[in-house]
Design an enzyme around this catalytic site. Structure first.
Site, PDB file in Angstrom:
ATOM      1  N   LYS A 182       0.851  -1.203   0.000  1.00 25.40           N
ATOM      2  CA  LYS A 182       0.000   0.000   0.000  1.00 25.40           C
ATOM      3  C   LYS A 182       0.881   1.246   0.000  1.00 25.40           C
ATOM      4  O   LYS A 182       1.560   1.546   0.971  1.00 25.40           O
ATOM      5  CB  LYS A 182      -0.908   0.051   1.228  1.00 25.40           C
ATOM      6  N   GLY A 234       7.028   4.498   8.205  1.00 22.50           N
ATOM      7  CA  GLY A 234       6.167   5.666   8.392  1.00 22.50           C
ATOM      8  C   GLY A 234       6.398   6.265   9.761  1.00 22.50           C
ATOM      9  O   GLY A 234       7.471   6.098  10.353  1.00 22.50           O
ATOM     10  N   THR A 236       6.207   7.179  13.782  1.00 26.93           N
ATOM     11  CA  THR A 236       6.290   6.385  15.011  1.00 26.93           C
ATOM     12  C   THR A 236       4.897   6.152  15.588  1.00 26.93           C
ATOM     13  O   THR A 236       4.585   5.066  16.073  1.00 26.93           O
ATOM     14  CB  THR A 236       7.217   7.100  16.017  1.00 26.93           C
ATOM     15  N   GLU A 237       4.054   7.175  15.470  1.00 24.36           N
ATOM     16  CA  GLU A 237       2.701   7.057  16.027  1.00 24.36           C
ATOM     17  C   GLU A 237       1.924   5.914  15.354  1.00 24.36           C
ATOM     18  O   GLU A 237       1.336   5.055  16.021  1.00 24.36           O
ATOM     19  CB  GLU A 237       1.990   8.386  15.785  1.00 24.36           C
ATOM     20  N   GLU A 256      10.103   0.688  10.368  1.00 26.26           N
ATOM     21  CA  GLU A 256      11.105   1.732  10.076  1.00 26.26           C
ATOM     22  C   GLU A 256      10.398   3.050  10.319  1.00 26.26           C
ATOM     23  O   GLU A 256       9.525   3.443   9.538  1.00 26.26           O
ATOM     24  CB  GLU A 256      11.559   1.653   8.609  1.00 26.26           C
ATOM     25  N   CYS A 290      13.488  10.644   6.873  1.00 29.08           N
ATOM     26  CA  CYS A 290      13.470  10.076   8.220  1.00 29.08           C
ATOM     27  C   CYS A 290      14.821  10.258   8.911  1.00 29.08           C
ATOM     28  O   CYS A 290      14.893  10.490  10.109  1.00 29.08           O
ATOM     29  CB  CYS A 290      13.097   8.612   8.158  1.00 29.08           C
ATOM     30  N   GLU A 387      10.051  15.423  15.525  1.00 25.17           N
ATOM     31  CA  GLU A 387      10.404  15.351  14.107  1.00 25.17           C
ATOM     32  C   GLU A 387       9.578  16.387  13.349  1.00 25.17           C
ATOM     33  O   GLU A 387       8.349  16.345  13.370  1.00 25.17           O
ATOM     34  CB  GLU A 387      10.082  13.942  13.602  1.00 25.17           C
TER      35      GLU A 387
HETATM   36  P1  NAD Z   1       2.333   7.877   8.262  1.00 27.87           P
HETATM   37  O1  NAD Z   1       2.692   6.979   9.375  1.00 27.87           O
HETATM   38  O2  NAD Z   1       1.271   8.871   8.458  1.00 27.87           O
HETATM   39  O3  NAD Z   1       1.887   7.013   6.989  1.00 27.87           O
HETATM   40  C1  NAD Z   1       2.697   5.991   6.456  1.00 27.87           C
HETATM   41  C2  NAD Z   1       1.802   4.989   5.753  1.00 27.87           C
HETATM   42  O4  NAD Z   1       0.977   4.350   6.709  1.00 27.87           O
HETATM   43  C3  NAD Z   1       0.869   5.590   4.711  1.00 27.87           C
HETATM   44  O5  NAD Z   1       0.800   4.713   3.622  1.00 27.87           O
HETATM   45  C4  NAD Z   1      -0.456   5.658   5.453  1.00 27.87           C
HETATM   46  O6  NAD Z   1      -1.576   5.621   4.605  1.00 27.87           O
HETATM   47  C5  NAD Z   1      -0.390   4.407   6.304  1.00 27.87           C
HETATM   48  N1  NAD Z   1      -1.204   4.427   7.515  1.00 27.87           N
HETATM   49  C6  NAD Z   1      -1.633   5.497   8.236  1.00 27.87           C
HETATM   50  N2  NAD Z   1      -2.341   5.089   9.299  1.00 27.87           N
HETATM   51  C7  NAD Z   1      -2.365   3.732   9.264  1.00 27.87           C
HETATM   52  C8  NAD Z   1      -2.927   2.730  10.101  1.00 27.87           C
HETATM   53  N3  NAD Z   1      -3.612   3.026  11.202  1.00 27.87           N
HETATM   54  N4  NAD Z   1      -2.739   1.426   9.771  1.00 27.87           N
HETATM   55  C9  NAD Z   1      -2.019   1.094   8.673  1.00 27.87           C
HETATM   56  N5  NAD Z   1      -1.487   1.995   7.836  1.00 27.87           N
HETATM   57  C10 NAD Z   1      -1.643   3.309   8.130  1.00 27.87           C
HETATM   58  O7  NAD Z   1       3.707   8.528   7.822  1.00 27.87           O
HETATM   59  P2  NAD Z   1       3.962   9.561   6.643  1.00 27.87           P
HETATM   60  O8  NAD Z   1       3.536  10.898   7.122  1.00 27.87           O
HETATM   61  O9  NAD Z   1       3.421   9.053   5.363  1.00 27.87           O
HETATM   62  O10 NAD Z   1       5.558   9.472   6.492  1.00 27.87           O
HETATM   63  C11 NAD Z   1       6.411  10.205   7.246  1.00 27.87           C
HETATM   64  C12 NAD Z   1       7.014   9.374   8.359  1.00 27.87           C
HETATM   65  O11 NAD Z   1       7.700   8.239   7.829  1.00 27.87           O
HETATM   66  C13 NAD Z   1       8.049  10.146   9.127  1.00 27.87           C
HETATM   67  O12 NAD Z   1       7.858   9.977  10.506  1.00 27.87           O
HETATM   68  C14 NAD Z   1       9.370   9.516   8.684  1.00 27.87           C
HETATM   69  O13 NAD Z   1      10.399   9.651   9.596  1.00 27.87           O
HETATM   70  C15 NAD Z   1       8.982   8.114   8.448  1.00 27.87           C
HETATM   71  N6  NAD Z   1       9.939   7.440   7.548  1.00 27.87           N
HETATM   72  C16 NAD Z   1      10.807   6.524   8.075  1.00 27.87           C
HETATM   73  C17 NAD Z   1      11.735   5.871   7.262  1.00 27.87           C
HETATM   74  C18 NAD Z   1      12.688   4.860   7.826  1.00 27.87           C
HETATM   75  O14 NAD Z   1      13.297   4.106   7.052  1.00 27.87           O
HETATM   76  N7  NAD Z   1      12.877   4.795   9.139  1.00 27.87           N
HETATM   77  C19 NAD Z   1      11.763   6.150   5.889  1.00 27.87           C
HETATM   78  C20 NAD Z   1      10.878   7.111   5.387  1.00 27.87           C
HETATM   79  C21 NAD Z   1       9.953   7.730   6.238  1.00 27.87           C
END
Ligand code: NAD
Length: 476
Positions: A182, A234, A236-237, A256, A290, A387
């Site tokens: 997804k 994505g 941390t929350e 991650e 990230c 962040e």
């Molecule tokens: P996000 O957590 O809001 O969303 C990430 C993904 O999760 C999206 O596809 C979203 O639709 C999905 N999602 C949202 N709620 C969900 C749920 N309850 N159940 C399942 N899926 C759900 O994050 P974002 O705003 O898209 O991305 C930014 C974050 O990603 C930042 O915190 C960044 O640090 C992190 N990130 C980490 C890495 C790493 O390798 N550590 C790499 C890139 C980004």
């Protein structure tokens, strides 16, 4: 050169190398399938609606997981590694062949500069597929066994849409798993282009399935009983929420998550190079990284000099049209992300840190944030702890190496750090003490498919990339 002498000439990349459809289906079992619901995806640089994209509900997620299960049991799981490798090499080559088109599409859907999609994202995407194609017939040498896990549910963010897809899909397929992926709701288009590439490569139907949608689609995938593993990148929350949902189900999990990297500059560092490194660490991809070096820790004796040079260098950054080949800083990915950045920056000012933003003309439409630095930042300030995920740098100072380590580690995250010094012994001793998954020395944001990447603490667990990245997709 002054503006009177030099009139700026844009160098726009052509949009005509991509064809964006009016609407897109889901990619299930090798076919594009429409869902009942759709949502728009927009160009964050112009706010133009690019396409209507299908939103997968429970029924479609079921279909995708079933297709992945069947493909795993009948075709992909039993296939010898050397045969799987051929498909992965083919995908890698098609990505190279279509890289200009994919780079433009990524820039349009994400807002990141074409210079980055062309020179960083796409070469890395192809390199990941080549790297893992090479592992597919050598798994017994990796030390994690050769048995695939089964069906992997993979959820990725919007900051590196195609690259995060590659990080997830390439190792999963190399190990013999099938996937339901997804993409993020604001950046689905390159994942859908990848679906086309799977067809072009004659990948057996059901090996890769792409379900577009928002958090609800993600939740359905996480909670689906037919999925054997969840791989999530994505915030941390959301990672916490997913960990709770998966606990006790027997599903494997990789997370991650976010970061708040410290870039540490000692007084013996070559300052001009350090300035380049700082610019790269926080303004690359508009700071939506990230592992961004969003906290600059600079030794007190060189702080003033470094900040002067940093501001001079920032004055040369060109902010604007992502498709202009001269652009350094593009658009913020969404209105929501822009609001988050604005809120955190306002908190920085309210808490007493001093803000300096680059004076630059921002386009009238679209989502933009001028590169910004905060000085006089205290550890307790939100801009030092949370962040921001935007082009905003928080500057703190230190006097001794011990103080630098303490400040760098004083964060709930642990993803990345940078050390700038001419002393090799200091680099080694800092790298041992910093609680970060990756520590760069006299450079920043360097990636290689052979090198593992991942976090400590609230930045998640598990490693992606290299031999270590295979472990996440093998059952031993
Ligand atoms: P996000 O957590 O809001 O969303 C990430 C993904 O999760 C999206 O596809 C979203 O639709 C999905 N999602 C949202 N709620 C969900 C749920 N309850 N159940 C399942 N899926 C759900 O994050 P974002 O705003 O898209 O991305 C930014 C974050 O990603 C930042 O915190 C960044 O640090 C992190 N990130 C980490 C890495 C790493 O390798 N550590 C790499 C890139 C980004």
């Amino acid at each position: 050169m002054s503006d009177e002498l030099f009139e700026y000439a844009p160098a726009p990349e052509s949009r005509s190398v991509v064809r964006i459809e009016d609407s897109y289906g889901l990619f299930i079992d090798g076919e594009f399938v429409s869902a009942k619901q759709t949502f728009p995806t927009i160009d964050p640089a112009t706010e133009e609606v690019l396409a209507e994209v299908s939103e997968a509900g429970a029924e479609e997620v079921d279909l995708a997981v079933d297709a992945a299960r069947t493909a795993f049991e009948r075709v992909w799981g039993p296939m010898p590694g050397r045969e799987r490798a051929k498909y992965l090499y083919r995908i890698a080559r098609i990505i190279q062949e279509r890289s200009r088109e994919l780079a433009v599409l990524e820039s349009i859907d994400n807002g990141k500069p074409i210079r980055e999609t062309r020179d960083f994202d796409l070469p890395q995407v192809a390199a990941h597929f080549f790297h893992y194609a090479g592992w597919a017939d050598k798994l017994e040498h990796a030390g994690y066994g050769t048995t695939p896990i089964g069906v992997a549910g993979q959820i990725i963010p919007w900051n590196f849409p195609l690259l995060m897809l590659a990080w997830k899909i390439a190792p999963a397929l190399a190990c013999g798993n099938t996937v339901v992926l997804k993409p993020a709701e604001t950046t689905p288009l390159t994942a859908l282009a990848f679906a086309e590439i799977c067809r072009q490569a004659d990948l057996p139907p059901g090996v890769v399935n792409i379900v577009t949608g928002g958090p609800e689609t993600g939740r359905l995938l996480v909670e689906h009983p037919g999925v054997d593993k969840i791989a999530f990148t994505g915030s941390t929350e959301v990672g916490r929420r997913i960990a709770r949902a998966v606990a006790g189900t027997g599903k494997r999990l990789g997370l991650e998550l976010g970061g708040k990297g410290a870039n540490i500059v000692f007084d013996d560092a070559p300052l001009d190079q350090a300035v380049e490194g700082v610019v790269n660490s926080i303004f690359f991809n508009q700071g939506q990284v990230c592992c961004a070096g969003s906290r600059l820790l600079v030794q007190e004796s060189v702080a003033e000099e470094l900040l002067t040079r940093l501001k001079e260098r920032m004055a040369t950054l060109r902010v604007g049209d992502p498709l202009d080949k001269n652009t350094d800083v593009g658009a913020i990915n969404s209105a929501v992300q822009l609001a988050t950045i604005g809120e955190l920056v306002a908190s920085g000012e309210a808490e007493g840190a001093e803000r300096w933003s680059l004076e630059c003309e921002l386009p009238e439409r679209g989502f933009w944030f001028a590169p910004t630095i905060f000085t006089g930042v205290a550890q307790s300030h939100r801009v030092a702890r949370e962040e921001i995920f935007g082009p905003v740098l928080s500057v703190l100072t230190f006097r001794t190496p011990a103080e630098a380590v303490e400040k760098a580690n004083n964060t709930p995250y642990g993803l990345s750090a940078g050390v700038w010094t001419e002393k090799g012994s200091r680099i080694l001793s800092m790298a041992q003490k910093l609680r970060a998954g990756v520590v760069w020395a006299n450079t920043f944001n360097q990636f290689d498919p052979a090198s593992p990447f991942g976090g400590y603490k609230e930045s998640g667990f598990g490693r992606e990339g290299g031999r270590h990245g295979l472990e996440a997709y093998l059952a031993r």
